[in-house]
Design an enzyme around this catalytic site. Structure first.
Site, mmCIF file in Angstrom:
data_model
loop_
_atom_site.group_PDB
_atom_site.id
_atom_site.type_symbol
_atom_site.label_atom_id
_atom_site.label_comp_id
_atom_site.label_asym_id
_atom_site.label_seq_id
_atom_site.Cartn_x
_atom_site.Cartn_y
_atom_site.Cartn_z
ATOM 1 N N ASP A 110 36.376 38.712 37.945
ATOM 2 C CA ASP A 110 35.574 37.648 37.230
ATOM 3 C C ASP A 110 34.542 38.411 36.363
ATOM 4 O OD1 ASP A 110 36.932 35.725 38.045
ATOM 5 O OD2 ASP A 110 35.342 34.967 39.334
ATOM 6 N N LYS A 162 18.919 36.007 49.381
ATOM 7 C CA LYS A 162 18.051 35.017 48.694
ATOM 8 C C LYS A 162 16.652 35.314 49.281
ATOM 9 C CE LYS A 162 21.578 31.529 47.420
ATOM 10 N NZ LYS A 162 21.854 30.191 47.901
ATOM 11 N N ASP A 218 29.255 37.529 35.373
ATOM 12 C CA ASP A 218 30.473 37.021 36.192
ATOM 13 C C ASP A 218 30.795 35.697 35.461
ATOM 14 O OD1 ASP A 218 32.088 35.384 38.023
ATOM 15 O OD2 ASP A 218 31.130 36.138 39.665
#
Length: 334
Positions: A110, A162, A218
């Site tokens: 991707d 995160k 991506d």
């Protein structure tokens, strides 16, 4: 050198386009995404590419037989009978990747960027570790898993998912090079290279990060596909402006296949890609769109931020901003 490209996914985020062909064969800026990667690998000295395939492998195999001759490289298919994640395919293709004992590239299908394969190979040989990955900076690292590495050597210390406080703004870009020793770490079962293999390598001091220069995206979903297109066209403007279209009604960065036909009094751009055999009738306005092969945009239509599928027909006076429109569909004004 050798390379493995992970192309086994179903491409669900790009449906309906990927219902009729595998995602790596969807054209990105008038060239199949997979060809962007294959050409960059060949330029870096790769002579054998292994495709980790599953979904629509027959279509991929047929397309790659033609590209083998054109590019002058060997292309092999490694068939997954069940989804093996991002590390399992390395174990499945172990014998092909280990031939010659040289380092080999691995990449996600991707990803679009200015592929730094030669620089990555040089970086890998210099530090002597087992693996190297490319990282790219992001503006909102709290949305991602970030890579924490030593500033001077690039040695990866840890990965933080995160983060709530700032520890790094660099994320995994999905481009790797490994020494064959990594194959001893991976069993033939569904395995995540990011969650199961990389943390152990980092703990042993065997994994390094090289920062990507230039754009990265991506492009596995429509909004990111279009953002990646804008980035790619801007890079083309900086490096090969002669490849972009110019003339009356063209605004900004526009890429047009030579076989496409554009009518009178159109305004095309900025950030538009028009594929082979596309017909754009008079008075059409298109901006920030990809129009794929064989589509027809009838007169006085207005398109923004959408992907028009192969052989689609957009009717007269249509106003369209749907992110993705399928194959051989017709869109008429309401």
């Amino acid at each position: 050198m050798r390379a493995l490209i992970l192309v086994g996914g179903f491409g669900t985020r790009l449906r309906p386009l990927t219902l009729s062909r595998p995602k790596p064969l969807v054209e990105f800026c008038n060239k199949a995404l997979l060809l962007h990667q294959l050409e960059a690998l060949r330029q870096a000295g790769v002579s054998h590419v292994v495709l980790a395939v599953s979904y629509m492998s027959e279509a991929l195999g047929a397309a790659m037989r033609e590209q083998e001759q054109r590019l002058g490289i060997r292309i092999s298919l490694s068939h997954e009978k069940e989804p093996l994640g991002t590390a399992g395919p390395l174990a499945l293709a172990r014998d092909l990747l280990a031939e010659g004992g040289e380092p080999f590239f691995v990449l996600n299908s991707d990803v679009i960027c200015e592929f730094p394969f030669a620089a990555l190979a040089h970086f890998h040989r210099q530090h002597g570790g087992e693996g190297s990955l490319v990282v790219t900076r992001v503006e909102e690292p709290a949305k991602y898993g970030v890579v924490v590495s030593e500033a001077d050597t690039g040695r990866i210390c840890r990965f933080v998912e995160k983060p709530r406080v700032f520890v790094s703004n660099k994320i995994n870009a999905g481009l790797y090079i490994f020494s064959p020793g990594i194959l001893q770490r991976i069993q033939l079962r569904p395995t995540s290279i990011e969650k199961e293999i990389f943390p152990a390598m980092a703990q042993e001091g065997q994994l390094y990060a090289m920062e990507l220069q230039g754009f990265w995206m991506d492009i596995g979903q429509p909004k990111d596909f279009l953002t990646g297109m804008c980035m790619y066209l801007q890079a083309l403007r900086a490096q090969h402006p002669e490849k972009l279209h110019s003339g009356p009604g063209v605004v900004g960065n526009v890429l047009v296949d030579p076989s496409a036909k554009i009518g009178a009094n159109c305004v095309i751009g900025p950030n538009v890609t028009i594929g082979a055999g596309v017909v754009v009738e008079d008075g059409v306005r298109i901006k920030r769109c990809t129009v794929l092969k064989g589509a027809r945009i009838r007169s006085h239509s207005w398109l923004e931020s959408c992907i028009v599928g192969w052989s689609c027909s957009v009717g007269q006076w249509v106003r369209m901003w749907v992110p993705l429109w399928g194959t051989e569909a017709q869109l008429l004004p309401s």
